[in-house]
Enzyme design. Sequence first.
Site, PDB file in Angstrom:
ATOM      1  N   PHE A  25       0.847  -1.189   0.000  1.00 18.26           N
ATOM      2  CA  PHE A  25       0.000   0.000   0.000  1.00 18.26           C
ATOM      3  C   PHE A  25       0.880   1.235   0.000  1.00 18.26           C
ATOM      4  CE2 PHE A  25      -2.592   3.349   2.007  1.00 18.26           C
ATOM      5  CZ  PHE A  25      -3.688   3.315   1.164  1.00 18.26           C
ATOM      6  N   ASP A  51       4.434   1.493   1.985  1.00 17.86           N
ATOM      7  CA  ASP A  51       5.487   2.225   1.284  1.00 17.86           C
ATOM      8  C   ASP A  51       5.370   3.709   1.609  1.00 17.86           C
ATOM      9  OD1 ASP A  51       7.575   2.398  -1.009  1.00 17.86           O
ATOM     10  OD2 ASP A  51       6.051   3.889  -1.535  1.00 17.86           O
ATOM     11  N   TYR A  56       7.066  12.504   0.815  1.00 17.13           N
ATOM     12  CA  TYR A  56       5.621  12.601   0.917  1.00 17.13           C
ATOM     13  C   TYR A  56       5.168  13.523   2.050  1.00 17.13           C
ATOM     14  CZ  TYR A  56       5.895   8.346  -1.969  1.00 17.13           C
ATOM     15  OH  TYR A  56       6.192   7.425  -2.941  1.00 17.13           O
ATOM     16  N   LYS A  85      11.955   6.139   2.065  1.00 21.48           N
ATOM     17  CA  LYS A  85      12.918   6.513   1.027  1.00 21.48           C
ATOM     18  C   LYS A  85      13.745   7.735   1.396  1.00 21.48           C
ATOM     19  CE  LYS A  85       9.483   5.091  -2.406  1.00 21.48           C
ATOM     20  NZ  LYS A  85       8.277   5.445  -1.642  1.00 21.48           N
ATOM     21  N   HIS A 118      15.338   7.283  -3.304  1.00 23.25           N
ATOM     22  CA  HIS A 118      14.101   7.636  -4.010  1.00 23.25           C
ATOM     23  C   HIS A 118      14.314   7.782  -5.517  1.00 23.25           C
ATOM     24  CE1 HIS A 118       9.972   9.586  -3.132  1.00 23.25           C
ATOM     25  NE2 HIS A 118       9.989   9.156  -4.369  1.00 23.25           N
ATOM     26  N   ARG A 268     -12.268   0.751  -2.263  1.00 26.54           N
ATOM     27  CA  ARG A 268     -11.254   0.559  -3.297  1.00 26.54           C
ATOM     28  C   ARG A 268     -10.013  -0.120  -2.712  1.00 26.54           C
ATOM     29  NH1 ARG A 268     -10.898   3.616  -7.805  1.00 26.54           N
ATOM     30  NH2 ARG A 268     -13.168   3.506  -7.692  1.00 26.54           N
TER      31      ARG A 268
END
Length: 312
Positions: A25, A51, A56, A85, A118, A268
Amino acid sequence: MTTSDALRYTRISTHGSGTIPAAGFGTLIPDPLATKQATKAALEAGFRHLDCAERYRNEEAVGDAMREAFEEGTLQRRDLFVTTKLWNTNHRPERVKPAFDASRRRLQVDTIDCYIIHTPFAFRPGDEQDPRDERGRVIYDSGVTLAQTWQAMERLVDDGHCRSIGLSDITVEKLREIVAIARIRPAMVQVESHPYLPEWDLLDFCREHGIVLQAFAALGHAMEPSVLQDPVITAIAQRVHKTPAQVALAWAVQRGTAFLTTSTKPQRIRESFDISALPEDSMEEIRDRITTSVRFNAVVETGVPGFIPRAK
C-alpha cells in the site's frame, strides 16, 4: 517465490533470507488525516507492506496509524514490512544517516525493513526539497556519486536499524552499475510498471540477482491511454468476474513482481487486496496481445517525480 492458497498473501524472496509481501500500500496522499485513515483501512483490509517516503511529508501520519494498530493489539511490528525513502537532497554520505533516523522517528519505529534511494539523481543538499535556479531549473548536486550514496546506505544495514536497502526510479543500466560495486546488494527496486510498461528486461535482471521488482503505478495512475480500459484487460475481467484493477494487480503478482496501490476509499482499498490467480491463458493474453507501450512518469530522466498527461 512462495505463494499461499490466496494470491494476495504472496511473499517474494530476496537474495537474503527475507521475504517481501507482494501486495503493498502506497502512502503518497497529500493530506495527513486522509493518510492516517487510508493507512488504517489498508491494514484492516490485509495489507502488510507500507510504502512511505520523506518526500511525501506524511510519515508521522503513517506512524500514528501503525502505533494505534499496535496499541489496539490487532497487529505487531513484526507483522509489517515498512519501506521508506531517502530524498534527492540527502544523497551526500554525511546526510544519509540523519535522514534515515528522522524517518524512523516520524514513523515511530525502531527499524526500517527496506530503505530506498528515491531516485538516482542528487539534488543540491539542504532543507528545500525541490531546489530550483532563477529560471526554474532543478539544481543538481555534482559533488556526490550514486555509488557513494549506496555505500552510506550499506552502513545503515551494518548499524542494525535497517534490514535491507534498495533503489527506485532506476533503469536496468544504472542498476547494473550498482550491483557491480555493491557490498550489500539491493533487496528491492521500485519502478513504474504495468501492462503498458512491463519492464521485462529489468525483471529478468532482478530475478537473476535475487532482487524484488516492485511496481508503482501498477494500474496506470488513471492516465490516458487507460490500462484499466484496455480491451484485453476488460475482457479477462468479465471472464473471471473481477474488476480490471484486480486483473492488473493479479497479473503483477503472478509474473513475479510486487506492486503498490494507493487509494483513500476503503472500498477501493479492499478491492485492491482482494485479488485471485488468473488462468494461465489470461496471463499469456496480457503478455502477447497488449502492444501499447507507455511510460507515464518521466522521473527516470530527471529525478523529479510526477505524472504528466500526454498531449492528445
